[in-house]
Enzyme design. Structure first.
Site, short mmCIF file in Angstrom:
data_model
loop_
_atom_site.label_atom_id
_atom_site.label_comp_id
_atom_site.label_asym_id
_atom_site.label_seq_id
_atom_site.Cartn_x
_atom_site.Cartn_y
_atom_site.Cartn_z
N GLU A 51 0.86 -1.19 0.00
CA GLU A 51 0.00 0.00 0.00
C GLU A 51 0.89 1.23 0.00
O GLU A 51 1.20 1.76 -1.05
CB GLU A 51 -0.95 -0.03 1.20
N GLU B 256 -2.60 0.54 13.43
CA GLU B 256 -3.76 0.84 12.60
C GLU B 256 -5.06 0.55 13.35
O GLU B 256 -6.04 1.28 13.23
CB GLU B 256 -3.70 0.02 11.32
#
Length: 911
Positions: free
Chosen positions: A484, A756
């Site tokens: 990502e 996260e």
């Protein structure tokens, strides 16, 4: 009888030397010290006044700019300007010329009547016109391997037979580049030319290479890597996003002592080949085979007769822009804290810190020996190496030895997010001295510090800072380890104010905001990631696209940089225009939104404990907030007609919110923490309904056992809202909560960066879903903003943004015995610290020259000062006591620059 605190204030003032001189230091041009290669044709100058005398202010300044053609007579002289402005003073002279290096200095007068001159600073202009580029784009002349795509090598020899006065290199590429002259790197920067919206903005860098060029024969050597341009990027396996080519553009301008000049440019005369880097991808890592190294190719005299030529290509030149942000450089290094074998027999090194960069390896072995270095953030519960959360990213470097003497390996065009590395194939014993982890990130100046009496909160601050370091690699990425590593807009906007405390991110965000405007769709919608590699359909989510309004305003507050608002104003308006177009009767209830991303969701929710917030309620709140920020910007920029237009729109947006989402009793249709936080933070409710809404928020927090349930959009504002409405005690309870979900739960689980997910590692040691479970994801680190601005109390007023008018208002609580923070502003150091004991509260404050500060002294008021030794404060010439009739918790004073120590005596009296 109940006892209430009664406090008396004693002010202890530091002594100063009456004859202290003011000096002028820290000269900046466009926020940089001695920058090279600017394309800002009207640059702005900043400087600091330094004085150990109280209340020092600037009353006037005079700037002189000198050209390289005449260093005695000023190219531009501002004249003596009666002003206190010392930050972002614009150049107003004759046109600055391409490639020229200018020097400047400033003389200032202070309020004691003395004047001081600075030392000389410099700035160099870039190539301001396309016609200034004489170089040609060149590509490899051989047929590339379309699978592995080894890194191309380019070289050129040239002669310099006269004494050189200066030599300047201008370089960019499609892909990433590393350049050398005569075997020496021309820069310590990595991942150049950086990541931008390449088809609209491609940065070039400018380097002073005077000392690298020798009299006689010289060699330029450049290696390219796929990078973001044509490498794999995104999470759908796409590559060649910007093109299949890989190309170099290089121009060196040499000025000789006899007044003549020469240019060395990329053109048909260059040679190309491949070398030791057999493959290089950001996600997958790098393969280096030292057997393929072309020994001596970076030096003059190397025989390149068997190399291929190059292909000149017709690439765009009108997209070239000078680099305005700080480049990526090597920063901290780490040695192994332990080397061990896993239950599966793998050899693993633990560096003790989740960091972003790579491992440098020293090794001696045989030709053909292959070492494979794999990277991981965490270890499995059973102690084995864990890479599942990396998804498709191999994150693996492979090194093949040439054999013989000791060899050193490290990547060139990739990086990894890791704390642990698995080593396979290393010949011999793994010894700590042969392995060094190197952190890389954009070379932003550290500015903020924070510490307290709570070790867990101090570790949280450490984690916030390292989350920022690891994800600020030219763009603000969401995460640095998996497939990502994209510039997610929502993550960046929620963290932007926190980021501006820890480091000077003015240039960093200014550059990225230009790419937001460049990639903004024609209808005003803003893509989810910038630069946009996900396509046109990935855009327009509330709270993500609002990056276009939130970050410009936050940067203006933090730095007082009005030009950011000027540059981004049309982008800000366009985003609000998109929401307005998508709304019906001023209600935005259409489109796809991420909502309060990763909010609290218990695994077996049978009683409605999942904190689901209506996505359209969220959208309406951000619609209002972005409209308000456009109003704010319009006022700053003097756009009075826009102020009127958007104020009318804002009233309609809030009226539509009340009609759709608020019951007559004041309850929101989504009874979540995030719903109440956003409604209160963005003033969606009338004044009369706000306190009851704050009470509902507090009851919600209590119902979850003093835990937060917010996700990405609610978390940044949660504690701020609690403090604003008188519930700082609850904010402290949330900060200090140690069980999931909370900020300190990951800390207790051993985190060294921000996760996260609130429960990236569950209490039983198992992991959250590997498809989305990063252990270096800074969003929840936005609590730092509350720690700095509320706990320590360092803030700026909007009538003096950028800390020209400073607010110091600490909030004591949470059983902390001390809190201390400091911030390096453009004016100098601001600091605020407090400590308490059973008898006193102590406060130490430092205010830089040429600023003023309003200080809130906790638990004190005018009458207490009067009756408890406060006359010493009244007698001080350096402190002004303000009216305090509306505030029974603080005594408010106004001060100028200097250091101040306050001792607030604590006593208890009967009611």
């Amino acid at each position: 009888m109940k006892k209430a605190p009664c406090l008396a204030l004693i002010v202890l003032l530091f002594c100063f030397i009456a004859s202290a001189q003011t000096s002028v230091q820290h000269l900046l041009t466009e926020n940089k010290a001695d920058p090279a290669g600017m394309d800002v044709v009207l640059p702005r100058f900043s400087w600091q006044l330094v004085s150990d005398k109280r209340n020092t202010t600037q009353t006037a300044y005079e700037i002189q700019v000198f050209s390289p053609d005449n260093k005695k007579t000023a190219y531009w002289r501002s004249g003596k300007v009666m002003s206190s402005q010392s930050v972002f003073v614009p150049y107003a002279g004759n046109a600055l010329q391409s490639g020229k290096k200018y020097t400047w200095l400033v003389e200032v007068w202070d309020n004691s009547g003395r004047s001081s001159k600075s030392d000389t600073a410099s700035f160099q202009m870039g190539l301001l016109n396309v016609s200034d580029w004489k170089a040609k784009w060149i590509e490899p002349g051989y047929v590339e391997d379309s699978v592995m795509r080894p890194s191309p090598l380019f070289r050129k020899e040239f002669s310099a037979n006269k004494k050189i006065v200066s030599a300047t290199a201008y370089i960019t590429s499609h892909g990433l580049y590393e350049a050398q002259i005569n075997g020496q790197r021309i820069s310590d920067a990595y991942f150049t030319p950086g990541w931008t919206s390449y088809q609209k903005r491609l940065q070039y860098q400018v380097y002073d290479v005077t000392n690298l060029i020798s009299k006689g024969n010289n060699a330029i050597a450049v290696t390219l890597g796929n990078g973001w341009y044509r490498g794999f990027i995104g999470f759908s396996g796409q590559h060649n996003v910007y093109g299949k080519d890989i190309a170099l553009l290089l121009q060196i301008e040499i000025i000789y002592a006899d007044g003549t000049s020469a240019q060395i440019v990329s053109d048909e005369s260059w040679r190309s080949a491949t070398g030791a880097i057999r493959s290089s991808e950001i996600y997958n890592g790098e393969m280096i085979d030292h057997r393929e190294d072309k020994k001596g190719w970076v030096m003059a005299g190397y025989d390149d007769s068997k190399w291929s030529g190059v292909k000149v290509s017709n690439q765009a030149m009108n997209v070239l822009v000078a680099t305005s942000n700080e480049l990526v450089r090597k920063k901290e290094t780490f040695k192994p804290v332990r080397i061990f074998k896993t239950p599966q027999g793998e050899q693993v090194i633990d560096f003790g810190q989740n960091l972003v960069g790579w491992v440098t390896i020293k090794v001696k072995g045989n030709a053909g020996d292959k070492i494979v270095v794999s990277h991981a953030e965490v270890m499995e519960k059973n102690g084995n190496f864990y890479t599942t959360n990396l998804r498709a990213a191999k994150s693996q470097d492979t090194y093949i030895l040439k054999g013989g003497e000791e060899e050193i390996f490290e990547p060139h065009f990739t990086w990894h997010g890791f704390q642990f590395v698995r080593i396979e194939g290393y010949p011999g014993e793994l010894k700590p001295e042969n392995f060094t982890a190197v952190a890389l990130y954009s070379d932003m100046q550290p500015t903020g510090s924070f510490t307290s009496s709570n070790a867990l909160v101090n570790q949280l601050q450490h984690n916030i800072q390292w989350g920022q370091k690891g994800n600020f690699i030219d763009v603000p990425t969401d995460c640095p380890q998996r497939d990502e590593r994209l510039g997610w807009t929502g993550d960046a906007q929620v963290f932007s104010r926190t980021a501006s405390f820890n480091m000077n991110v003015n240039n960093f965000f200014s550059k990225w905001l230009k790419d937001i405007a460049a990639d903004q769709l024609p209808n005003g919608s803003v893509p989810h990631v910038i630069p946009n590699v996900l396509g046109k359909g990935s855009a327009g989510s509330a709270g993500w696209a609002d990056v276009s309004t939130i970050i410009p305003w936050n940067m203006y507050l933090a730095y007082g940089d009005k030009r950011i608002l000027e540059n981004q104003y049309e982008s800000m308006k366009s985003w609000v225009g998109y929401m307005q177009h998508e709304s019906k009767n001023d209600l935005w209830n259409t489109g796809s939104h991420f909502g309060d991303w990763l909010f609290y969701r218990p695994a077996d929710d049978n009683d409605g404990r999942s904190a689901v917030t209506d996505k359209y309620l969220i959208a309406q709140c951000f619609f209002a907030n972005s409209t308000q920020l456009v109003i704010n910007a319009a006022k700053v920029l003097g756009r009075t007609e826009d102020v009127t237009t958007y104020e009318a729109l804002l009233q309609k947006i809030k009226a539509a919110f009340m009609k759709e989402y608020v019951t007559p009793s004041g309850r929101l249709v989504s009874s979540t923490q995030t719903a109440y936080v956003l409604a209160l933070n963005f003033d969606m409710l009338p004044e009369s309904a706000r306190q009851q809404a704050a009470e509902r928020l507090v009851e919600n927090v209590k119902n979850y056992g003093n835990h937060l349930t917010t996700g990405f959009l609610g978390t940044p504002y949660l504690c701020h809202v609690l403090t604003r409405f008188g519930y700082t005690d609850m904010a402290y309870k949330l900060l200090l909560q140690e069980t999931y979900p909370s900020w300190l739960y990951p800390v207790k689980m051993g985190a060294t960066t921000i996760w996260e997910r609130w429960d990236g590692i569950k209490p039983d040691g198992t992991f959250q879903v590997p498809s989305m479970n990063s252990y270096n994801h800074y969003s929840y680190g936005a609590i730092g903003d509350w720690m700095y601005r509320v706990m320590a109390g360092i803030d700026t007023y909007e009538d003096g943004v950028g800390y020209k008018h400073i607010k110091i208002q600490p909030h004591i609580g949470g059983e902390f015995t001390n809190v201390s923070a400091s911030l390096q502003t453009y004016y100098g150091k601001v600091s605020s610290s407090w400590s308490i004991n059973p008898n006193s509260i102590f406060m130490d404050v430092e205010i830089p020259a040429n600023t003023t500060a309003t200080i809130f002294l906790p638990f004190a008021n005018r009458s207490e000062i009067t009756t408890n030794g406060g006359e010493r404060l009244y007698n001080s010439k350096d402190i002004k006591i303000e009216d305090n009739s509306a505030n029974s918790y603080y005594m408010i004073v106004t001060v100028g620059s200097g250091k101040y120590h306050f001792n607030i005596e604590r006593r208890f009296t009967k009611d």
